[in-house]
Design a protein around this motif. Structure first.
Motif, short mmCIF file in Angstrom:
data_model
loop_
_atom_site.label_atom_id
_atom_site.label_comp_id
_atom_site.label_asym_id
_atom_site.label_seq_id
_atom_site.Cartn_x
_atom_site.Cartn_y
_atom_site.Cartn_z
N TRP A 292 0.84 -1.22 0.00
CA TRP A 292 0.00 0.00 0.00
C TRP A 292 0.86 1.25 0.00
CZ3 TRP A 292 -3.34 -2.66 4.19
CH2 TRP A 292 -4.37 -3.40 3.57
N ASN A 293 1.94 1.24 0.74
CA ASN A 293 2.84 2.39 0.72
C ASN A 293 3.37 2.61 -0.68
OD1 ASN A 293 2.70 3.16 3.38
ND2 ASN A 293 4.37 1.84 4.02
N MET A 294 3.79 1.52 -1.31
CA MET A 294 4.37 1.62 -2.64
C MET A 294 3.36 2.16 -3.65
SD MET A 294 7.46 0.92 -2.85
CE MET A 294 7.65 0.73 -4.60
N MET A 295 2.13 1.70 -3.54
CA MET A 295 1.11 2.09 -4.52
C MET A 295 0.50 3.45 -4.21
SD MET A 295 -0.81 -1.51 -5.23
CE MET A 295 -1.75 -0.98 -6.64
N ILE A 296 0.95 4.09 -3.13
CA ILE A 296 0.34 5.36 -2.70
C ILE A 296 -1.18 5.19 -2.67
CG2 ILE A 296 0.57 7.85 -2.83
CD1 ILE A 296 2.67 7.53 -4.92
N ALA A 297 -1.62 4.09 -2.07
CA ALA A 297 -3.06 3.82 -2.02
C ALA A 297 -3.73 4.82 -1.09
CB ALA A 297 -3.30 2.40 -1.53
N GLY A 298 -4.97 5.14 -1.41
CA GLY A 298 -5.69 6.10 -0.57
C GLY A 298 -6.69 5.43 0.36
N TRP A 299 -7.43 4.47 -0.18
CA TRP A 299 -8.56 3.91 0.57
C TRP A 299 -8.13 3.19 1.84
CZ3 TRP A 299 -9.48 -1.24 1.86
CH2 TRP A 299 -8.57 -2.15 1.34
N ASP B 242 -18.77 0.58 5.45
CA ASP B 242 -19.10 -0.56 4.61
C ASP B 242 -18.23 -0.60 3.36
OD1 ASP B 242 -21.00 -1.07 6.42
OD2 ASP B 242 -22.73 -0.70 5.13
N GLU B 243 -17.85 0.59 2.90
CA GLU B 243 -17.02 0.64 1.70
C GLU B 243 -15.66 -0.02 1.95
OE1 GLU B 243 -18.28 1.71 -1.04
OE2 GLU B 243 -20.10 2.62 -0.21
N LEU C 8 -5.51 10.54 4.33
CA LEU C 8 -6.64 10.17 5.20
C LEU C 8 -7.98 10.63 4.63
CD1 LEU C 8 -7.58 8.89 7.81
CD2 LEU C 8 -7.12 11.02 8.99
N HIS C 9 -7.96 11.84 4.04
CA HIS C 9 -9.23 12.35 3.51
C HIS C 9 -9.78 11.45 2.42
CE1 HIS C 9 -6.10 13.89 0.87
NE2 HIS C 9 -7.01 14.06 -0.05
N GLU C 10 -8.90 10.87 1.62
CA GLU C 10 -9.38 9.97 0.57
C GLU C 10 -10.00 8.72 1.18
OE1 GLU C 10 -6.90 8.71 -2.57
OE2 GLU C 10 -6.41 10.74 -3.21
N ALA C 11 -9.35 8.21 2.21
CA ALA C 11 -9.85 6.98 2.83
C ALA C 11 -11.21 7.23 3.47
CB ALA C 11 -8.86 6.48 3.87
N MET C 12 -11.37 8.41 4.07
CA MET C 12 -12.64 8.68 4.76
C MET C 12 -13.76 8.93 3.77
SD MET C 12 -11.33 10.73 8.08
CE MET C 12 -12.92 10.89 8.83
N ALA C 13 -13.40 9.37 2.57
CA ALA C 13 -14.43 9.61 1.55
C ALA C 13 -14.56 8.41 0.62
CB ALA C 13 -14.07 10.85 0.75
N HIS C 14 -13.96 7.29 0.99
CA HIS C 14 -13.85 6.17 0.05
C HIS C 14 -15.21 5.60 -0.34
CE1 HIS C 14 -12.44 2.68 -1.94
NE2 HIS C 14 -12.91 1.85 -1.04
N LYS C 15 -15.37 5.40 -1.65
CA LYS C 15 -16.61 4.83 -2.18
C LYS C 15 -16.26 3.80 -3.25
CE LYS C 15 -20.23 7.44 -0.75
NZ LYS C 15 -19.61 7.73 0.54
#
Lengths: 440, 547
Positions: free
Chosen positions: A96-103, A277-278, A430-437
């Motif tokens: 996840w660090n490598m992929m700069i994942a947001g969710w 749930d997302e 964090l903002h991306e993860a909290m808005a994750h859909k």
């Protein structure tokens, strides 16, 4: 903020801090939503610790009064289950660090916690090494590692492999695994926790850099650890897939454990609006994906050996797919792949706290079963009463070993979880993860 | 968030109230504005603040302009090469497989090497369109269309070789389980037969995926051609010439009318209605779900062709995932090898395929290169560890040891190209440099061909009895057939570049900041996106998850 390397900021620190404050002031970020109740957690941790210690005590007693090989095998089944979960967690954090994942941000802290128990797992592996080399085994040395048995010395394969399979090099490799895994896991968690305190977004980049080379050496060390502790129990057997197979077990164990942990945390009313749930949907997708990946790898390995039908490889599977071990083999095929595939392919169970939590427990049980299938047949293999069957009389020893290790691991994991916020509170994504859909 | 809508920026720019887009270099994002290092900000996926209209204009202009002279020159050359390859195939069919360098010992060589090479090239397209879609990697939208096109063309090239290597080509239909008067059925227990099903399924699903994804963009091309007709901007259809003047064709409809009919036919009545989009999205997701196991299964089954045997060097359990990783590796190399030159010569390409995209793909090359490196080392280690002297002999005496192995140069070419050359991508400067990436991509393409050559020929050329040892030397027919297949691939790709939407316009627009005015975290303005992000988080909280 210390300027240690070129940090070309794309937004000003003020704008970034304003963003952090905005998130911090949102209702989801209130203290009691993103932390575990400490006293309650300690109580649960203590209870699990007691179960763990009792289990391990029983194993030690069993080793002396019943069968040392069986006792060690029982301990190892538990140990490799938790090592797999921790290693898989370390892999996922780095990926996840490598992929700069947001969710993933809101669920990452658990994976860091699970990975940070690798030193504990390595301690267990160290105990295994010690017991194998000097423990109360058969004629001096070797309990489950057959290449240490006195009567095997001088045979062609043991001689041939002595350059790799020798006590000194095994010890050296154990040190390498311990250092590498512990360093990566503890350092990554430390960076994440430091970010909680300082809000320094560049720590994320640091973690990403580390994850790059970390993935490479973790992949190699995981493969060789799987050779050393699982494959070489039967020193005659060899399979190039084995490292990937153990990786598949690890990744699945990690996401299954996470499903269980987050289902528990959510059912306590924590992480509301943070792990939604997302996130469960995506976590469920990972459980599903790694179930399929495990099936792909396990099938690929089995199938190629079955098809080619070369005795020097097939004997390993013949022992595990015929006679008393056959029911477990058949059960693994269906319960470890067909059933979760059918149940998890749809959207509904993945988005349900209860269903995914149950699925997590179920897949962890199946991971244990998989490791039982790998490890336990070694106990009564060619021993005094050769091919003496699975040794069901010692079931209590298996239960004690598995519950013992899992209990202590659970106790430590809960302590880790309660010792810091449940999410990285100042992660730049964090903002991306909290808005994750998902697909809306 | 900033109150200015990005399309308004474009409008202001067109009205002369704003600077031309060329001056804009993103927020501290390095060379082209896409190389943002700040962990708080996502790199823009489309540069220079392009509007939707500009993206449409850029992509459609490739298909709508007259054929450029350079393109005509290139396709003349590549189609000649393809013709030579076709001639070689005809010569083979007329004369027999004896025209190749095969012998009693090495009965598979360049034919199957080329087959596995081409099949592998296709895998990047499926990975990008399916797996990266499921992983929600938005940057894939810049390359998915062209990579998927490569998948189709590569499968076309791959399909040739198993078909023609069987000797009596007119019996190739017996590969399919068709009832016949002699009651002869193919051997269902052979992986070679599974290959027939795997590759044909792969070709079918990839084609469907590619074509279905293209339907909205084809409809755009149709509508634009139709619009030009209505506006009276029709052009005469000409026969383009690589040199000199184009020849105007008499008595034929205008170019716009032909385009409107062909694109209209292919667009299957797409009307951009919400219902169409809804079904399109659902179908896309289903195809992505189906293609993901498919991309793994195809090359796994190709690996079974070798690994189910008992031949030292072929029989090893890591082959399925190793082949899949290698295929993705080779496929990405080909994608980069072809798109980097396109990026240089085609106008507006750089705005849509940014340096960040190239860097991401360079990282995938590094990752998959190390996966194959991992597999090579596992194979080598287990060849020793297993204690089977024949297996070890294949690795040392047939491949690695220059003193013993006649094909040592092939083995070390493979290691150098596949494992060592991508290592330069550990350095940021190099993985952000298109020329360096292009050179490495070339090396990897060569290396992946050699990987298959090494696996096939070095394992075969020495059997258990030294009396059976036999070297393989390619004939001119071998060489020209392979070169010809490259010509076929290049010709098809050039046709694609000229006549089809090279970028997935609809998908590209969906990841641009304008598509998400309430902020999802991918905008240029990070503060804007956090405002949206926090409110969306609040929305999901109010839906209520815990008790």
């Amino acid at each position: 903020m210390a300027q240690m390397s070129a940090r070309p900021a794309a937004i000003s620190d003020d704008a970034y801090n304003a963003r952090l404050e905005k998130i911090a002031s949102s209702p989801e970020m209130r203290e009691d939503n993103i932390t575990l109740p400490y006293a309650g957690a300690m109580k649960l941790s203590g209870a699990m610790g007691v179960v763990g210690i009792l289990g391990l005590l029983l194993v030690v007693i069993g080793a002396f009064v019943y069968n040392p090989k069986h006792a060690l095998a029982a301990f190892e089944v538990g140990l490799f289950t938790v090592t797999a979960a921790s290693l898989g967690s370390l892999f996922l954090v780095m990926i996840w660090n490598m992929m700069i994942a947001g969710w993933h941000v809101t669920i990452r802290r658990h994976f860091e916690n699970a990975a940070s128990l690798l030193p504990f797992c390595c301690l267990g592996l160290g105990a295994v090494v010690l017991i194998e080399l000097w423990g109360p085994g058969r004629e001096g040395s070797g309990v489950l590692l057959q290449w240490l048995y006195a009567e095997k010395q001088g045979t062609f394969l043991v001689e041939h492999k002595a350059g790799y399979l020798n006590p000194l090099f095994l010890g050296v490799r154990w040190v390498i695994y311990t250092v590498v895994w512990s360093f990566l896991a503890l350092r990554l968690r430390a960076l994440s926790r430091e970010q909680d305190r300082t809000g320094d977004r560049w720590l994320s980049r640091k973690a990403r850099f580390m994850s790059g080379w970390g993935l490479l050496i973790t992949a190699l060390t995981t493969a060789f650890a799987a050779f050393d502790f699982l494959m070489s129990m039967d020193y005659r057997f060899f399979s190039t897939m084995w490292g990937v197979y153990f990786f598949a077990i690890s990744a699945l164990a990690a996401v299954s454990l996470a499903s269980l942990v987050f289902a528990g945390i959510r059912s306590m009313g924590r992480l509301t609006g943070v792990v939604t749930d997302e996130h469960f949907h995506d976590l469920g997708k990972l459980v599903f994906a790694f179930t399929c990946f495990w099936a792909y790898i396990a099938f690929g390995q089995y199938f190629l050996i079955w098809y080619s039908n070369i005795p020097e490889e097939t004997y390993y599977f013949i022992h595990r797919t015929t006679g008393d071990w056959k029911p477990l083999f058949v059960a693994l095929t269906f319960a470890h792949f067909v059933v979760p595939f059918v149940l998890l392919v749809s959207r509904i169970p993945k988005r349900s706290t209860l269903a995914l939590g149950v699925a997590g427990v179920y897949m962890l049980v199946l991971t244990v079963a998989d490791l039982v299938w790998i490890i336990r047949p070694m106990v009564y293999l060619g021993a005094e009463g050769a091919e003496a069957g699975p040794g069901m009389m010692g079931w209590w020893l298996d239960a004690a070993g598995i519950l013992g290790v899992l209990g202590i691991y659970g106790a430590l994991l809960i302590r880790q979880t309660a010792s810091a916020p449940l999410i990285p509170t100042k992660d730049p994504m964090l903002h991306e993860a909290m808005a994750h859909k998902n697909y809306v | 968030m900033s109150s200015i809508h990005p399309d308004q920026i474009t409008a202001e720019r067109l009205a002369g109230l704003r600077d031309a887009p060329g001056d804009y270099v993103g927020p501290a994002g390095g060379a082209d504005g896409s190389l943002i290092e700040d962990p708080a900000v996502r790199a823009p996926l489309v540069l220079n603040d392009r509007s939707f209209a500009e993206v449409t204009e850029t992509v459609c202009s490739y298909a709508e302009c007259g054929p450029p002279k350079a393109w005509l020159g290139l396709i003349t050359i590549t189609s000649l090469i393809a013709a030579v390859g076709t001639g070689m195939i005809l010569y083979l069919i007329i004369t027999g497989v004896g025209v190749w360098g095969l012998n009693n010992q090495v009965d598979w060589a360049w034919d199957i090497t080329n087959f596995v090479f081409w099949i592998g090239i296709g895998h990047a397209g499926t990975l990008i369109s399916a797996i990266l879609c499921l992983l929600k990697q938005k940057w894939r939208t810049a390359v998915n269309r062209s990579a998927e096109a490569m998948t189709i063309f590569a499968v076309v090239c791959a399909g040739i070789f198993p078909g023609i290597h069987v000797g009596r080509v007119w019996f190739a239909w017996m590969l399919f389980p068709i009832p016949n008067s002699n009651g002869i059925w193919p051997n269902f227990r052979s992986p070679l037969l599974w290959d027939v099903f795997a590759v044909s399924t792969y070709a079918t699903v990839s084609l469907l995926f590619w074509y279905m994804g293209m339907i909205p963009d084809l409809a755009t091309l149709r509508d634009r051609a139709h619009l030009r007709m209505l506006q009276g901007r029709e052009r005469r259809l000409t026969l383009p010439m690589p040199v000199g003047k184009d020849i105007v064709l008499p008595f034929v409809p205008s170019a716009e009318r032909v385009a409107a009919y062909i694109y209209g036919f292919l667009a299957l009545g797409w009307r951009f209605s919400s219902r169409h989009w809804h079904r399109y999205e659902a179908a896309y997701l289903i195809l992505a779900g189906i293609s993901t196991p498919l991309v793994l299964s195809v090359h796994s089954i190709v690996s079974f062709d070798f690994a189910t045997s008992i031949l030292p060097g072929w029989h090893t359990t890591i082959f399925p995932p190793y082949f899949v990783a290698g295929a993705v590796f080779g496929g990405f190399a080909m994608v980069l090898f072809l798109l980097i030159p396109c990026r240089q010569v085609m106008p507006g390409f750089k705005d849509l395929l940014t340096l960040r995209h190239l860097e991401n793909m360079a990282k995938i090359l590094l990752l998959t290169g190390m996966m194959v490196g991992f597999a090579y080392s596992m194979e080598f280690f287990i060849a020793w560890y297993g204690g089977n002297e024949f297996e070890w002999s294949v690795f040392i005496n047939n491949r690695a040891n220059p003193a013993e192995a006649p094909y040592w140069w092939a083995y070390w070419t493979m290691i150098g190209c596949n494992v060592l050359s991508p290592q330069i991508f550990w350095f940021r400067k190099l993985r952000q440099n298109p020329l360096a990436i292009w050179i490495v991509a070339g090396f990897v393409t060569v290396g992946m061909w050699f990987e298959r050559f090494v696996i096939i020929v070095t394992s075969l050329h020495r059997a258990f009895l030294p009396g059976e040892w036999h070297m393989f030397f390619p004939t001119w027919v071998d060489i020209l057939t392979f070169v010809g297949s490259c010509g076929i691939f290049a010709t098809l790709f050039l046709l694609f570049l000229k006549y089809l939407p090279v970028f997935a316009m609809a998908e590209l627009k969906a990841v641009m900041p304008q598509a998400d005015p309430h902020g999802g975290g991918h905008g240029h303005d990070p503060v804007a996106s956090v405002a949206g992000g926090a409110s969306a988080g609040g929305a999901s909280a109010s839906k209520g998850v815990g008790p």
